[in-house]
Design an enzyme around this catalytic site. Sequence first.
Site, PDB file in Angstrom:
ATOM      1  N   GLU A 180       0.856  -1.192   0.000  1.00 28.17           N
ATOM      2  CA  GLU A 180       0.000   0.000   0.000  1.00 28.17           C
ATOM      3  C   GLU A 180       0.890   1.239   0.000  1.00 28.17           C
ATOM      4  OE1 GLU A 180      -3.278   0.128   2.816  1.00 28.17           O
ATOM      5  OE2 GLU A 180      -3.430   2.290   2.637  1.00 28.17           O
ATOM      6  N   GLU A 207     -10.646  -7.875   3.899  1.00 26.60           N
ATOM      7  CA  GLU A 207      -9.919  -7.985   5.163  1.00 26.60           C
ATOM      8  C   GLU A 207     -10.654  -8.709   6.292  1.00 26.60           C
ATOM      9  OE1 GLU A 207      -9.391  -3.627   4.859  1.00 26.60           O
ATOM     10  OE2 GLU A 207      -7.461  -4.039   5.787  1.00 26.60           O
ATOM     11  N   ARG A 249      -7.437   3.005  13.027  1.00 19.72           N
ATOM     12  CA  ARG A 249      -8.340   1.862  12.872  1.00 19.72           C
ATOM     13  C   ARG A 249      -8.334   0.986  14.124  1.00 19.72           C
ATOM     14  NH1 ARG A 249     -11.656  -0.381   8.923  1.00 19.72           N
ATOM     15  NH2 ARG A 249     -11.124   1.070   7.275  1.00 19.72           N
TER      16      ARG A 249
HETATM   17  N1  MTE Z   1      -6.141 -11.286  -1.456  1.00 23.20           N
HETATM   18  C1  MTE Z   1      -5.090 -11.654  -2.222  1.00 23.20           C
HETATM   19  N2  MTE Z   1      -5.182 -12.792  -2.928  1.00 23.20           N
HETATM   20  N3  MTE Z   1      -3.947 -10.905  -2.279  1.00 23.20           N
HETATM   21  C2  MTE Z   1      -3.823  -9.751  -1.545  1.00 23.20           C
HETATM   22  O1  MTE Z   1      -2.787  -9.084  -1.628  1.00 23.20           O
HETATM   23  N4  MTE Z   1      -4.870  -8.200   0.044  1.00 23.20           N
HETATM   24  C3  MTE Z   1      -5.856  -8.065   1.107  1.00 23.20           C
HETATM   25  C4  MTE Z   1      -7.225  -8.509   0.615  1.00 23.20           C
HETATM   26  N5  MTE Z   1      -7.141  -9.794  -0.004  1.00 23.20           N
HETATM   27  C5  MTE Z   1      -4.907  -9.343  -0.720  1.00 23.20           C
HETATM   28  C6  MTE Z   1      -6.074 -10.143  -0.735  1.00 23.20           C
HETATM   29  C7  MTE Z   1      -5.972  -6.703   1.606  1.00 23.20           C
HETATM   30  S1  MTE Z   1      -4.886  -6.168   2.762  1.00 23.20           S
HETATM   31  C8  MTE Z   1      -6.956  -5.869   1.180  1.00 23.20           C
HETATM   32  S2  MTE Z   1      -7.133  -4.315   1.809  1.00 23.20           S
HETATM   33  C9  MTE Z   1      -7.906  -6.260   0.145  1.00 23.20           C
HETATM   34  O2  MTE Z   1      -7.671  -7.564  -0.333  1.00 23.20           O
HETATM   35  C10 MTE Z   1      -7.777  -5.271  -0.999  1.00 23.20           C
HETATM   36  O3  MTE Z   1      -8.604  -5.574  -2.042  1.00 23.20           O
HETATM   37  P1  MTE Z   1     -10.166  -5.217  -2.042  1.00 23.20           P
HETATM   38  O4  MTE Z   1     -10.275  -3.803  -1.592  1.00 23.20           O
HETATM   39  O5  MTE Z   1     -10.543  -5.434  -3.434  1.00 23.20           O
HETATM   40  O6  MTE Z   1     -10.815  -6.157  -1.094  1.00 23.20           O
HETATM   41  N1  LUZ Z   2      -5.582   2.074   4.329  1.00 20.17           N
HETATM   42  C1  LUZ Z   2      -5.833   3.354   4.558  1.00 20.17           C
HETATM   43  C2  LUZ Z   2      -6.318   1.109   4.882  1.00 20.17           C
HETATM   44  O1  LUZ Z   2      -5.112   4.203   4.047  1.00 20.17           O
HETATM   45  N2  LUZ Z   2      -6.878   3.684   5.326  1.00 20.17           N
HETATM   46  C3  LUZ Z   2      -7.674   2.781   5.903  1.00 20.17           C
HETATM   47  O2  LUZ Z   2      -8.622   3.130   6.603  1.00 20.17           O
HETATM   48  C4  LUZ Z   2      -7.388   1.427   5.693  1.00 20.17           C
HETATM   49  N3  LUZ Z   2      -8.116   0.479   6.261  1.00 20.17           N
HETATM   50  C5  LUZ Z   2      -7.824  -0.785   6.046  1.00 20.17           C
HETATM   51  C6  LUZ Z   2      -6.750  -1.102   5.251  1.00 20.17           C
HETATM   52  N4  LUZ Z   2      -6.021  -0.156   4.668  1.00 20.17           N
HETATM   53 MO1  MOS Z   3      -5.139  -3.718   2.901  1.00 24.77          MO
HETATM   54  S1  MOS Z   3      -4.144  -3.599   4.690  1.00 24.77           S
HETATM   55  O1  MOS Z   3      -6.021  -2.284   3.130  1.00 24.77           O
HETATM   56  O2  MOS Z   3      -3.945  -3.233   1.843  1.00 24.77           O
END
Ligand code: MTE
Ligand code: LUZ
Ligand code: MOS
Length: 773
Positions: free
Chosen positions: A227, A706, A305
């Site tokens: 991120e 998540e 968070r």
């Molecule tokens: N699933 C896979 N296969 N790979 C990933 O890197 N990241 C996770 C989750 N699932 C991830 C994953 C995280 S930290 C987040 S925030 C969400 O996917 C991000 O994608 P979304 O917003 O589409 O759910």
């Molecule tokens: N990233 C972010 C995050 O920048 N703000 C958020 O609130 C958050 N929450 C979950 C995962 N990534």
């Molecule tokens: Mo997920 S920790 O919001 O990339």
Amino acid sequence: MSKHLDAPFHTRGESLYVDDNPAPDGMLHAAVVGSPFAHGDIRKLDVSRALAADGVVAVFTAEDIPGENEIGPILKGEVLLAEDKVGYIGQPVAFVVAKTPEIAREAVELVDIEVDELPIVVDPREAHAKGHFIDTPRTFSLGDVDAAFENCDVIVEGECEIAGQEHLYLETNRARAIPEEGDRVKCFSSTQSPYAVQKSCARICGVPHHKIEIDVKRLGGGFGGKEDQATHWACMVVMAARILRKPVELVLHRLDDMQMTGKRHPYSADFKIGLREDGTIEAFDCKMYQNSGAAADLSTAVLERSLFHATNSYAIPNARIYAAPCRTNLQPHTAFRGFGGPQAMFVVESALAKAAEAMGMGREELQYENLLTDGDVFPYGQTVESAQAKACWDDAVETFDLAGMREAVEAYNASHDTTKKGLAVMPICFGISFTKIFLNQASALVHIYTDGSVSVSTGGVEMGQGVTTNIAEIAAAEFGIARERCKIESTNTTRIANMSPSAASATTDLNGNATILATNEILDRFRTMLAPEIDCEPDQISIVDETVLVDGEETDWTWEKVVNHAYINRVGLSAHGFYATPGIHFDTDEEKGRPFAYHVYGTAITQVTVDCLRGRYDIDTVRVVHDLGRQINEVVDLGQIEGGLAQGLGWMTLEELAYDEEGRLLSNALSTYKAPDVYALPDDMQVKMRTIDNPSGPRGSKAVGEPPLMYGIGVYFAIRDAMRAFAERDYEFDAPITPEKVLMGLHGHVLGGGDATSVSSTDEESAAPIVAE
Ligand code: MTE
Ligand code: LUZ
Ligand code: MOS
């Protein structure tokens, strides 16, 4: 059921990542020089020996940065390359550019760094006591906590130690930069946040954003680790490519990726919980000490968070939640699935466990008694609406026969002396929206070509989580056409500007809604165009299965005919959609507001068997009822739930970060950091989806990325339950609960290696899992 769009590419090994495209002519390779010291003032940084090595083209230090040496995403003061100080082992101080990756890596060893070392701090409690903060600590409060404690029948206090977690994405961090005409650069980066990369590259190079183009096809996993911390490597290659006028690539070796990048934040915490005799929680006082690492990165947002999720799924009328981001000499810790939520939830679950044990009540009974219902208020002021906490719990209890499971566990335990079974229920409640309100925006760009095929660009990054599949499903459903007609393009900063990171589980929500706005705009044009042709009103027209319907009646207008007609009549076949989540706000002075569009709920039941002589355990089963909205793609959702759960189970059981006294990560490879494999996971994993329409989500869906990770917390309490069936003691709350810790917890008092009944703090720098006091 339609597949994840990447499934055939992944299984055939055809998916392309940053370094899989053919290398452009003359491409150079970078390797990063990390600080060998955790804390100190740089006395000497001499790159001359490295520069003289055969095949080395350049060595860059902070002095060579053309723009500003600044990459802080939230707070300023974070450098790309160390200037006069280092704050953790592995902190980038220079990078080498050479003809091959091997030469670059070897030359890294030739850079001489001398540092006047300073004392290091690795424990957040110590940093807190010394006032070493990343930013000002914050407190959320509700009701009158002190007064409420006066009226409680039972009060228990305790401490928690919660370890961090390595992201262990399969694809390590990497980036490739290609100089283009003039002083422009195109960069392929493995990032969840192309715009963060674009902004930082521009700042480092001292050029406007539009000179830098970032393109992302897919990631081999991000999990929050990319991120913000994919940025550094992209900045290095972009800067080098601009200066050297050559393509430059940097692929981090696994050892470097593990040593140099931040992880899930370890937390220490103190709690005090007060209840009435009947089990209702009256008051909760909690202090969280976040081990932020050496630089801010996203720590303050993660901390926020933690504050939001400190009461998990429970209604607590009087709460005071304090959280401090504590600066230490470890890697700057960063986003990781759950983003501070899981750590906070572990604390309140520990408090409930301890309270239940003190009251001689079942933990489940106490949990259930306090589950959120509509009208309850979160400590941050948001009122609970459409609560699914009790519904998911009841559904799980009934579907999976919790009473029967409890009975079987008790019968087993009554007839077994050295192995014991344990059970735990884990409810979750996770807020959906970025807690930084401004990030809750997204754009989509939709084109229809004249043959009826469709191209969609959004700010969503595919990291395995299936956003590409979801967006294709959404676009196809909105247009009323086959999914095969919809191609999802790479995520590119020239097509989508100012995008938020793909994070916070909100990627499909935000980008899916933006896509719908764009498709609707085109559909409106089609309806206006078709109404006089068919002799009806525009709002009588819909498209289903590639056929135009008028009031549900088929016409002879097919999708292809409509598109072609639009083109010939010069009706635009492209649209841009912009979405901003409505109704969310937060006031950081009052620490009150409505930060989340909605919440995701669910309940997991976990059962384990512990070998109480050896400390080893098996996870018998995890059975989940998960709250989804209307499903966009079932396999994507199931993959997210099972994958998140597996990652949560690993965090709570096996994955242990070990550092030596100098602050060096010892668990820096897959040989020393144990992630769960298929054998470590439960033989039996069952998921039941509750699919209730969610008005905020695209096509009624709910975010899923998540929340399931937090089901994994249940395994900790299931193991504790089994341990208490063997010996009813007040075990410490120290995650992960590795087999070694189980063994020492059960027998440490006899073996003399640790005192299971007192809560001891585990020193970060100590590789030993239990520290005797
Ligand atoms: N699933 C896979 N296969 N790979 C990933 O890197 N990241 C996770 C989750 N699932 C991830 C994953 C995280 S930290 C987040 S925030 C969400 O996917 C991000 O994608 P979304 O917003 O589409 O759910
Ligand atoms: N990233 C972010 C995050 O920048 N703000 C958020 O609130 C958050 N929450 C979950 C995962 N990534
Ligand atoms: Mo997920 S920790 O919001 O990339």
